[in-house]
Design an enzyme around this catalytic site. Structure first.
Site, PDB file in Angstrom:
ATOM      1  N   CYS A   1      12.143  31.665  82.297  1.00 50.47           N
ATOM      2  CA  CYS A   1      10.736  31.616  81.869  1.00 50.47           C
ATOM      3  C   CYS A   1       9.860  32.567  82.674  1.00 50.47           C
ATOM      4  O   CYS A   1       8.727  32.839  82.306  1.00 50.47           O
ATOM      5  CB  CYS A   1      10.182  30.195  81.969  1.00 50.47           C
ATOM      6  SG  CYS A   1      10.133  29.584  83.660  1.00 50.47           S
TER       7      CYS A   1
ATOM      8  N   ASP B   1       8.586  32.034  85.590  1.00 52.39           N
ATOM      9  CA  ASP B   1       7.613  31.343  86.442  1.00 52.39           C
ATOM     10  C   ASP B   1       8.032  31.401  87.915  1.00 52.39           C
ATOM     11  O   ASP B   1       9.210  31.441  88.230  1.00 52.39           O
ATOM     12  CB  ASP B   1       7.448  29.894  85.990  1.00 52.39           C
ATOM     13  CG  ASP B   1       6.768  29.822  84.632  1.00 52.39           C
ATOM     14  OD1 ASP B   1       6.148  30.826  84.237  1.00 52.39           O
ATOM     15  OD2 ASP B   1       6.851  28.779  83.981  1.00 52.39           O
TER      16      ASP B   1
ATOM     17  N   CYS C   1       4.043  26.838  84.245  1.00 52.11           N
ATOM     18  CA  CYS C   1       3.574  25.907  83.222  1.00 52.11           C
ATOM     19  C   CYS C   1       2.995  24.638  83.864  1.00 52.11           C
ATOM     20  O   CYS C   1       3.073  24.445  85.084  1.00 52.11           O
ATOM     21  CB  CYS C   1       4.729  25.544  82.307  1.00 52.11           C
ATOM     22  SG  CYS C   1       5.959  24.548  83.156  1.00 52.11           S
TER      23      CYS C   1
ATOM     24  N   CYS D   1      11.591  22.912  85.249  1.00 54.41           N
ATOM     25  CA  CYS D   1      10.368  23.254  85.985  1.00 54.41           C
ATOM     26  C   CYS D   1      10.325  22.477  87.307  1.00 54.41           C
ATOM     27  O   CYS D   1       9.865  22.998  88.317  1.00 54.41           O
ATOM     28  CB  CYS D   1       9.144  22.933  85.153  1.00 54.41           C
ATOM     29  SG  CYS D   1       9.300  23.475  83.437  1.00 54.41           S
TER      30      CYS D   1
END
Ligand code: FES
Length: 122
Positions: free
Chosen positions: A33, A35, A58, A102
């Site tokens: 992603c 991130d 996120c 995450c």
């Protein structure tokens, strides 16, 4: 998609921002992603006395960072190393299945910071 606990931690995150004169820093990223999460630690006698984070990611990543920093303050380095992403998820009372990765960033960032700290001291 997110429960109230996650939304609250996302909207009002604790321990946000850079830390000046941190004793340890750990940065990790998720390749899929893109991130990034950075954790800063203040350490005294092997105890984490303060923790802060900067996360470009996120809502689940921000909620996980906030919760993880709250969980490690007051813990010894060995205790903090035992914290798993599943512990962060439990504190958040659950994350959607597609958002589990995450929370892994938080576990990895803590480990990275502690490893860097120990490598620096060795
Ligand atoms: Fe990348 Fe959540 S989607 S950390």
């Amino acid at each position: 998609m997110y429960n109230d606990k996650v939304l609250e931690a996302f909207k009002n995150p604790k321990n946000v921002g850079a830390m000046e004169n941190a004793d340890a820093e750990g940065t990790v990223g998720n390749a899929s992603c893109g991130d990034i999460m950075k954790i800063y630690l203040k350490i005294e006698n092997d105890v984490i006395i303060d923790a802060k984070f900067e996360t470009f990611g996120c809502a689940a990543a921000i909620a996980s960072s906030s919760t993880a920093t709250e969980m490690i303050i007051g813990k010894t380095l060995d205790e903090a190393l035992k914290i798993k992403n599943s512990d962060v998820i439990e504190k958040l009372e659950g994350l959607p299945p597609q958002k589990i990765h995450c929370s892994v960033l938080a576990e990895e960032a803590i480990k990275e910071a502690i490893q860097n700290y120990r490598a620096k001291k060795a």
